[in-house]
Write a protein that holds these residues in place. Structure first.
Motif, PDB file in Angstrom:
ATOM      1  N   CYS A   1       0.873  -1.183   0.000  1.00 43.77           N
ATOM      2  CA  CYS A   1       0.000   0.000   0.000  1.00 43.77           C
ATOM      3  C   CYS A   1       0.905   1.227   0.000  1.00 43.77           C
ATOM      4  O   CYS A   1       1.488   1.584   1.031  1.00 43.77           O
ATOM      5  N   ALA A   2       1.076   1.845  -1.161  1.00 44.08           N
ATOM      6  CA  ALA A   2       2.001   2.977  -1.291  1.00 44.08           C
ATOM      7  C   ALA A   2       1.324   4.096  -2.075  1.00 44.08           C
ATOM      8  O   ALA A   2       0.835   3.874  -3.188  1.00 44.08           O
ATOM      9  N   PHE A   3       1.299   5.284  -1.478  1.00 48.93           N
ATOM     10  CA  PHE A   3       0.649   6.429  -2.100  1.00 48.93           C
ATOM     11  C   PHE A   3       1.545   7.656  -1.984  1.00 48.93           C
ATOM     12  O   PHE A   3       2.364   7.765  -1.058  1.00 48.93           O
ATOM     13  N   CYS A   4       1.378   8.567  -2.920  1.00 50.94           N
ATOM     14  CA  CYS A   4       2.052   9.866  -2.876  1.00 50.94           C
ATOM     15  C   CYS A   4       0.995  10.928  -2.583  1.00 50.94           C
ATOM     16  O   CYS A   4      -0.023  11.004  -3.281  1.00 50.94           O
ATOM     17  N   ALA A   5       1.226  11.717  -1.542  1.00 51.24           N
ATOM     18  CA  ALA A   5       0.242  12.735  -1.157  1.00 51.24           C
ATOM     19  C   ALA A   5       0.951  13.951  -0.587  1.00 51.24           C
ATOM     20  O   ALA A   5       1.995  13.829   0.073  1.00 51.24           O
ATOM     21  N   SER A   6       0.403  15.123  -0.843  1.00 43.53           N
ATOM     22  CA  SER A   6       0.908  16.353  -0.241  1.00 43.53           C
ATOM     23  C   SER A   6       0.201  16.562   1.094  1.00 43.53           C
ATOM     24  O   SER A   6      -1.032  16.471   1.181  1.00 43.53           O
ATOM     25  N   LEU A   7       0.998  16.788   2.151  1.00 43.56           N
ATOM     26  CA  LEU A   7       0.442  16.959   3.486  1.00 43.56           C
ATOM     27  C   LEU A   7       0.750  18.343   4.020  1.00 43.56           C
ATOM     28  O   LEU A   7       1.766  18.942   3.690  1.00 43.56           O
TER      29      LEU A   7
END
Length: 294
Positions: free
Chosen positions: A283-289
């Motif tokens: 489970c790998a995601f790219c997200a801006s936090l």
């Protein structure tokens, strides 16, 4: 510590083999050799339950994973006749157990969720091959007959447990009733208890990111219906989620921390070919936090 064949009898093996043949399974001659020359002659404790190779090859644990407790597409729970789950019917002796076990594995159908929608299958059809690429302890010969071999191993495993409980439990103790009491506390309301634990424990409820492992596929719907968790967290789910094996990796991210779109990452190009993975493992995601006051 008696021989396996005293509990799981030759007659039981014969009926099991006939059912496998009716299903069109290959490798049954090899399976019979394993039974006659090896498994039937082992002792139930030292030779089977405590055998480390049996564990490293996943010959009993793999089929248990798929058949122990099955949640059908309509939410119905069905359990394999076994000591180690929430199966509710009494197993007074080995023949009574085997009749129930055989009916469950080879005659019962369950409607399961899949990538294509919903599909009805016999329970025995849920079993998956054991691959040497992921479990190198298994031999090439065992891999070739891994479906019937793990079915036999599972039957022996369950038979041993029923035998041990019926032999060792004192007459004053109904072990079946005691088992059901434990199951009511630990199994029946497990999903709700997990969700409430995440919602009520400050270390999780106040977290920005929570990593979840070994998650069942039906967790998704239960999470969405939870009165507080779905409002607090976004649930990141891999596109290759597995509704059968039910050992998925998921990520919770606080809505307040998400600053933009979320994109799933394909890690295939980064993994070596000798790194075994299955659907739902990654489970790998790219997200801006966003953090702080920004």
């Amino acid at each position: 510590d008696v021989a396996v064949a005293e509990g799981f009898t030759p007659e039981m093996f014969s009926k099991l083999k006939d059912a496998m043949q009716a299903e069109g399974w290959a490798g049954l001659d090899g399976l019979e050799r394993v039974w006659l020359e090896d498994y039937s002659k082992r002792t139930i404790i030292r030779g089977f339950l405590k055998d480390k190779d049996m564990g490293s090859k996943r010959l009993a644990s793999m089929p248990d994973r798929f058949t122990n407790t099955i949640k059908a597409a309509d939410g119905t729970i069905v359990c394999r006749p076994s000591v180690i789950n929430n199966y509710s019917a009494e197993m007074r002796d080995l023949q009574s157990w085997f009749d129930q076990w055989f009916e469950f594995m080879f005659c019962s159908e369950v409607c399961m969720k899949s990538k294509q929608g919903e599909e009805s299958k016999k329970v025995c059809a849920l079993l998956q091959p054991i691959k040497r690429s992921k479990y190198p302890a298994i031999t090439a010969e065992e891999e070739a007959i891994s479906i019937p071999l793990q079915t036999l191993a599972l039957a022996i495993f369950d038979a041993i447990l029923v035998h041990v409980m019926n032999i060792c439990a004192p007459e004053s103790l109904n072990w079946h009733e005691l088992k059901l009491k434990f199951c009511d506390a630990l199994v029946v309301n497990k999903q709700a208890n997990v969700l409430n634990f995440l919602a009520e424990q400050a270390s999780f409820a106040d977290a920005d990111i929570v990593f979840l492992q070994e998650v069942a596929g039906d967790f998704l719907k239960a999470f969405e219906a939870h009165p507080t968790l779905a409002q607090r967290f976004a649930l990141l789910v891999p596109s290759a989620i597995d509704f059968v094996r039910n050992q998925n990796s998921l990520i919770l991210v606080a809505h307040a921390r998400l600053a933009g779109s979320v994109q799933e990452l394909d890690l295939g190009e980064f993994l070596s070919t000798d790194v075994p993975t299955a659907d739902g493992d990654l489970c790998a995601f790219c997200a801006s936090l966003r953090f702080g006051d920004a």
